[in-house]
Structures are given as C-alpha cells and as structure tokens.
Enzyme design. Structure first.
Site, short mmCIF file in Angstrom:
data_model
loop_
_atom_site.label_atom_id
_atom_site.label_comp_id
_atom_site.label_asym_id
_atom_site.label_seq_id
_atom_site.Cartn_x
_atom_site.Cartn_y
_atom_site.Cartn_z
N THR A 117 -38.06 -35.95 71.64
CA THR A 117 -38.78 -34.49 71.45
C THR A 117 -39.38 -34.51 69.94
O THR A 117 -38.80 -35.21 69.12
CB THR A 117 -37.59 -33.57 71.45
N TYR A 141 -30.52 -29.34 68.31
CA TYR A 141 -31.35 -29.87 69.35
C TYR A 141 -31.97 -31.02 68.75
O TYR A 141 -32.16 -32.19 69.57
CB TYR A 141 -32.34 -28.79 70.05
#
Length: 328
Positions: A117, A141
């Site tokens: 990501t 995250y």
C-alpha cells in the site's frame, strides 16, 4: 500447477481470480470470508475457507494443488480501524503473512506477489511518490504492510523465493463485464461509499477534512481501476516466471483527484444529488498520495486501460446497481 490467491473472495482478489482464469490459469482461493463473499468465486474454482496464518491448511493446499505461485491479498485494510485496533491489524496483516511466507518457503513455492500500500510512505515529502522515497507509515495499517514487505525481502534473500511487492494507491471501479465488484458490507472506499449514496443504499455520506493543503482543502488521491491493478499482478507474475528480478512497484496512474472532485463525478454520472456532510480529519490520512508509476511501466511494461475517472465511476455505479438487485 496452480496459483493460490489469498483473499480471492474479496474486492481486489476476486478481480485477480477472473484475470487469472481469463489467462487460462488454474486458480485456488483461500479466504476467511470476514469481508469477502463466497458467491463471487467462479464456479469450478476451489475455495478454502480459513486463515492465511493456518500453516497446516496452507501447506496442505500447496501440496494438493501443486501451488507454484501465491498472490497475497488477504488483509485488514481500514486505516482508522487500525488506529483503534493495532494489535488486530498486526496479527492479521503481519503475523499471518509471516506464517504464509514460511509455508510457501517450506512448500517449494517459487513466486509470491504481495499486496502492499501507499500507506507505507505516510505523508510524502513530494508528489508524485517514488518507490525509493522515505517510508514513514502513520498508521498501524501502513506499518503492518511495511513489516511484511521487509519479511518477504529477507525470506527471498535467504531462501530464493521470487517476489514482487505492489504498492497500491486508491483502488476503485469494478469488472467492466460486471462479473464482480466491491461487495464488502460497510466498505470505506470513497467511490464505493459515494456510489451507495447515489443508489439510495446510504442516506448520504461524509467528507473527512476540508483543511488540507490541497487546491480545494480535501484529500488528493490517485485512483486506479481495479481491473488495471489485476493486470499489474499478471505482469508481475509473467516477470517472475521469465526470471525477472525481485522488485517493488507503485500501482497508480500518476495523477490525483480530490474528494470533492470524486463526489462531483459520482453525482454527474448517476444524476443524483445526495447529501454530503463535512466532518473533521480522520487519524492517519495524509493530504495527498499520487504515484510515480514510471518503474512499473518500464520494468513490467504495464499499460493501464481504464485511466479515466468517469469510466471508473461508471463501472462502480453499474456494479452497485447490480448488487442492490441481488440483495433485495
């Protein structure tokens, strides 16, 4: 010989399954169905319901189906949730990935493609973001994904597991043939939320933060069509199979749209003027994320087919309407 897709009943994973099938590959899916739905897995594709951290299950799948490559999507992905539940995110995204990598190494898997990501960069020093720029995740995250990147690189160095890491920017849209799309309940993707508002599945939506240092004060993001992203994985798999070097690549179009611009496009395409509430910033959200995609274009010869916001929104809205009919 088959490809194992973890998270293959989820949003991006289900598009990858279709991409592989369209290429004539044999596909096996592993998904715990916490956010995925079994009905998007095509007939004839074996679905195992379980955790990527279950090494006995993963090892059995590798042996029984002669798995030579793993494309690893399975993860928790909501940035604010990771702030409130960091240990859960480290368990699902990092600990389980470590177990999966070990099972792959022991099972003789040759190649792994990892779903990472742009959140690994945190707030960037410049735009567009290059793969070699400073990484400073601002959420559990992002850190959970970065930790998995590091583990995968070290495992590759020690054991020869070929790998490609793909850093996604903002994924949106749906299969142009409407075979699958974003079906996760309570999804937080901007275009998904706006499409739900436009089709009456939500009473309205919220914008989180209008005081960012961007042209209109809302967050700026690089939106990539999910089918183009699936094709990036195919290019990565071909690269590894042909003896290409391990690598890390940004997946985006190289330009961004603001939250207000995206909402405006959803209203334009749908013809619906739904309510939009203004709220404060969410933790862990950088002002802007735009990919420098020169490396993936050069090394993997990847060329996007759907680099158009109106097309992305149109596909997302079409899927939302189809999903609404299914859920009646």
């Amino acid at each position: 010989m088959a490809v194992l897709v973890t998270g293959g009943a989820g949003y991006i994973g289900s598009h990858m399954v279709l991409e592989l099938l369209d290429r004539g590959e044999t596909v096996v899916v592993l998904d715990n169905l916490s956010t995925g739905v079994d009905w998007v897995v095509p007939e004839g594709v074996k679905l195992f319901v379980g955790e990527t951290g279950n090494q006995s299950l993963v090892s059995a799948i590798i042996r029984a189906h002669d798995i030579r490559a793993i494309i690893h999507f399975a993860a928790s992905i909501v940035v604010p949730d990771s702030v409130s539940d960091p240990l859960g995110y480290y368990l699902n995204n990092t600990v389980n990935s470590r177990a999966l990598i070990e099972a792959a190494v022991k099972g003789g898997v040759r190649h792994m493609i990892f779903s990472s990501t742009a959140a690994v960069y945190g707030t960037p020093d410049r735009l567009p973001i290059n793969e070699d720029d400073r990484m400073n995740p601002e959420s559990p995250y992002g850190m959970s994904k970065l930790m998995t990147e590091v583990m995968l690189r070290h495992a590759s160095e020690a054991h020869g597991l070929g790998h490609v890491i793909l850093r996604y920017f903002n994924v949106a849209g749906a299969d142009p043939r409407q075979r699958t799309g974003q079906s996760t309940p309570r999804a937080t993707h901007l275009i998904k939320v706006a499409a739900e508002a436009a089709t009456g599945r939500r009473a309205g939506m919220s914008v989180f933060g209008t005081d960012y240092p961007t042209p209109d004060g809302t967050g700026l993001r690089d939106y990539i069509h999910v089918s183009d992203l699936a094709r990036a994985h195919s290019a990565a798999l071909d690269h590894l199979r042909s003896g290409g070097a391990n690598g890390t690549f940004n997946c985006g179009y190289g330009h961004g749209f603001s939250v207000f611009e995206v909402i405006g496009m959803v209203k334009k395409v749908s013809g619906v003027d739904f309510p939009v509430a203004i709220e404060g910033r969410r933790p862990g959200d950088p002002a802007g994320l735009v990919a420098d995609n020169r490396r993936i274009r050069s090394v993997l010869d990847w060329r996007p087919a759907y680099d158009d916001l109106e097309t992305i929104v149109s596909h997302a809205l079409a899927w939302e309407k189809k999903l609404a009919l299914r859920n009646r």
